[in-house]
Design a protein around this motif. Structure first.
Motif, short mmCIF file in Angstrom:
data_model
loop_
_atom_site.label_atom_id
_atom_site.label_comp_id
_atom_site.label_asym_id
_atom_site.label_seq_id
_atom_site.Cartn_x
_atom_site.Cartn_y
_atom_site.Cartn_z
N GLY A 105 -27.28 79.41 -25.74
CA GLY A 105 -26.51 79.77 -26.47
C GLY A 105 -26.57 78.71 -27.88
O GLY A 105 -26.49 79.14 -28.87
N VAL A 106 -26.58 77.33 -27.30
CA VAL A 106 -26.48 76.34 -28.49
C VAL A 106 -27.78 76.57 -29.26
O VAL A 106 -27.90 76.27 -30.36
CB VAL A 106 -26.36 75.11 -27.80
CG1 VAL A 106 -26.73 73.94 -28.66
CG2 VAL A 106 -24.95 74.60 -27.38
N PHE A 140 -25.63 88.68 -35.83
CA PHE A 140 -25.57 88.12 -34.64
C PHE A 140 -24.33 87.41 -34.20
O PHE A 140 -23.72 87.42 -33.35
CB PHE A 140 -26.58 87.66 -33.89
CG PHE A 140 -27.91 88.48 -33.94
CD1 PHE A 140 -27.77 89.65 -32.96
CD2 PHE A 140 -29.00 88.40 -34.57
CE1 PHE A 140 -28.86 90.46 -32.78
CE2 PHE A 140 -30.07 89.33 -34.19
CZ PHE A 140 -29.94 90.45 -33.42
N ILE A 141 -24.10 86.18 -35.16
CA ILE A 141 -22.90 85.38 -34.72
C ILE A 141 -21.93 86.15 -34.85
O ILE A 141 -21.28 86.67 -35.66
CB ILE A 141 -23.01 84.05 -35.67
CG1 ILE A 141 -24.60 83.75 -35.77
CG2 ILE A 141 -22.10 83.11 -35.63
CD1 ILE A 141 -24.83 82.96 -34.47
N TYR A 142 -20.86 85.93 -33.68
CA TYR A 142 -19.62 86.37 -33.73
C TYR A 142 -19.66 87.79 -33.70
O TYR A 142 -18.35 88.46 -34.43
CB TYR A 142 -18.69 85.67 -34.67
CG TYR A 142 -18.55 84.17 -34.39
CD1 TYR A 142 -18.04 83.68 -33.04
CD2 TYR A 142 -18.87 83.19 -35.39
CE1 TYR A 142 -18.05 82.16 -32.90
CE2 TYR A 142 -18.92 81.81 -34.97
CZ TYR A 142 -18.25 81.38 -33.79
OH TYR A 142 -18.26 80.07 -33.54
N THR A 143 -20.40 88.62 -33.26
CA THR A 143 -20.65 89.88 -33.37
C THR A 143 -20.84 90.24 -31.94
O THR A 143 -21.38 89.76 -31.04
CB THR A 143 -21.50 90.66 -34.34
OG1 THR A 143 -22.77 90.27 -33.84
CG2 THR A 143 -21.27 90.06 -35.71
N LYS A 144 -20.77 91.68 -31.53
CA LYS A 144 -21.15 92.25 -30.30
C LYS A 144 -22.81 92.34 -30.36
O LYS A 144 -23.10 92.26 -29.11
CB LYS A 144 -20.61 93.81 -30.17
CG LYS A 144 -19.00 93.99 -30.11
CD LYS A 144 -18.69 95.29 -30.20
CE LYS A 144 -17.18 95.28 -30.05
NZ LYS A 144 -16.54 96.97 -30.16
N ALA A 145 -23.37 92.52 -31.27
CA ALA A 145 -24.71 92.43 -31.25
C ALA A 145 -25.22 91.01 -30.86
O ALA A 145 -26.08 90.93 -30.07
CB ALA A 145 -25.45 92.57 -32.51
N GLY A 146 -24.59 89.93 -31.02
CA GLY A 146 -24.57 88.49 -30.63
C GLY A 146 -24.53 88.57 -29.16
O GLY A 146 -25.31 87.73 -28.49
N VAL A 222 -22.37 82.06 -28.77
CA VAL A 222 -23.11 83.20 -29.90
C VAL A 222 -22.03 83.80 -30.45
O VAL A 222 -21.90 83.95 -31.74
CB VAL A 222 -24.24 83.71 -29.45
CG1 VAL A 222 -25.08 84.40 -30.51
CG2 VAL A 222 -25.29 82.76 -28.98
N ALA A 223 -21.27 84.41 -29.61
CA ALA A 223 -20.51 85.81 -29.92
C ALA A 223 -19.17 85.33 -29.88
O ALA A 223 -18.09 85.97 -30.43
CB ALA A 223 -20.69 86.87 -29.07
N GLY A 224 -18.66 84.03 -29.45
CA GLY A 224 -17.22 83.83 -29.46
C GLY A 224 -16.55 84.43 -28.16
O GLY A 224 -17.10 85.12 -27.49
N ALA A 225 -15.40 84.28 -28.20
CA ALA A 225 -14.52 84.96 -27.37
C ALA A 225 -13.15 85.69 -27.93
O ALA A 225 -11.96 85.22 -27.67
CB ALA A 225 -14.09 83.95 -26.26
N VAL A 226 -13.48 86.56 -28.83
CA VAL A 226 -12.37 86.99 -29.63
C VAL A 226 -11.93 88.29 -28.79
O VAL A 226 -12.45 89.21 -28.62
CB VAL A 226 -12.83 87.57 -31.02
CG1 VAL A 226 -11.42 88.25 -31.76
CG2 VAL A 226 -13.31 86.39 -31.78
#
Length: 243
Positions: A105-106, A140-146, A222-226
């Protein structure tokens, strides 16, 4: 007493196997005894948990589809092609398997970050490459695609390694015989190798899906945890345990 019964090595290996199996069963039994009916009802009634479960289910299936699309031709190339440097490509697959998912991820974040820096470079070529990578990062970043992207890089190597092992067992002679009967290389692959490899490909599908379903660190990076948007089930479990 027969020979097998007198073999101490067999007893030792069997004993270790039984001990390991009992420990694994004990873990599952502990989970079963720890969870009560009230907790199950609470989880089932939680809208956030249901959303996370459905999101994880959907993204993991999509990830598995993309993983197999890449894994089958990649595994075939690694199994059949012989040229200087092929070991490097084979090693890259193993690196992704043993690398901690958090590092994957990093690495994805660093890759997109480098793209943003390249877009400000003095070189026209680097600016073009950097701009393309930067746009991918925005997608990609902070999205479902991520989520799918992070799951893909964690799951695809397992599918590649499993399917490559199957292709190695089939061997190239079977395809050569088909080609002497009029098949092209692609025809031999489609009509001979793929049907013979179906069980290995199915195993690759299962390994890929299980891996994608359980990815936590890479997805969070990558996508966070929103909650309600990019929170997958492993993230939900971690957050629930932490509070």
């Amino acid at each position: 007493m027969n020979r097998a019964a007198r073999d101490p090595f067999r007893w030792v290996t069997t004993g270790i196997m039984l001990f390991f199996s009992l420990v694994v069963l004990g873990l599952f039994l502990a989970d079963f005894l720890y969870v009560d009916t009230a907790s199950i009802r609470t989880v089932a009634a939680s809208r956030e948990i249901r959303q996370a479960f459905l999101l994880t289910l959907g993204t993991s299936f999509l990830t598995t589809f993309f993983s197999i699309l890449v894994a089958v031709p990649t595994a075939y190339a690694l199994s059949r092609n012989r040229f200087p440097g092929i070991a490097v490509f084979d090693t890259l697959v193993d690196i992704l398997i043993v690398l901690p998912v958090l590092i994957i991820g990093v690495s994805l974040l660093v890759f997109f970050r480098m793209g943003a820096e390249f877009s400000q470079s003095g070189s026209l070529l680097l600016r073009g490459i950097g701009a393309a990578i930067s746009r991918c990062g925005e997608f990609f970043i902070y999205t479902k695609a991520g989520i799918v992207l992070a799951q893909f890089f964690c799951a695809a190597p397992f599918a590649i390694r499993t399917i490559k092992t199957t292709f190695d067992e089939i061997g190239v002679r079977t395809e050569d015989v088909a080609m002497t009967l009029g098949c092209t290389r692609a025809g031999a692959f489609r009509h001979v190798t793929l049907p013979l490899a179906r069980h290995g490909i199915l195993a690759g599908v299962v390994f890929s899906w299980v891996r994608a379903f359980g990815v936590f660190g890479a997805v969070t990076m990558v996508a966070g945890a929103v909650r309600g948007r990019t929170e997958v089930l492993p993230t939900s479990i971690y957050l629930e345990v932490s509070i």
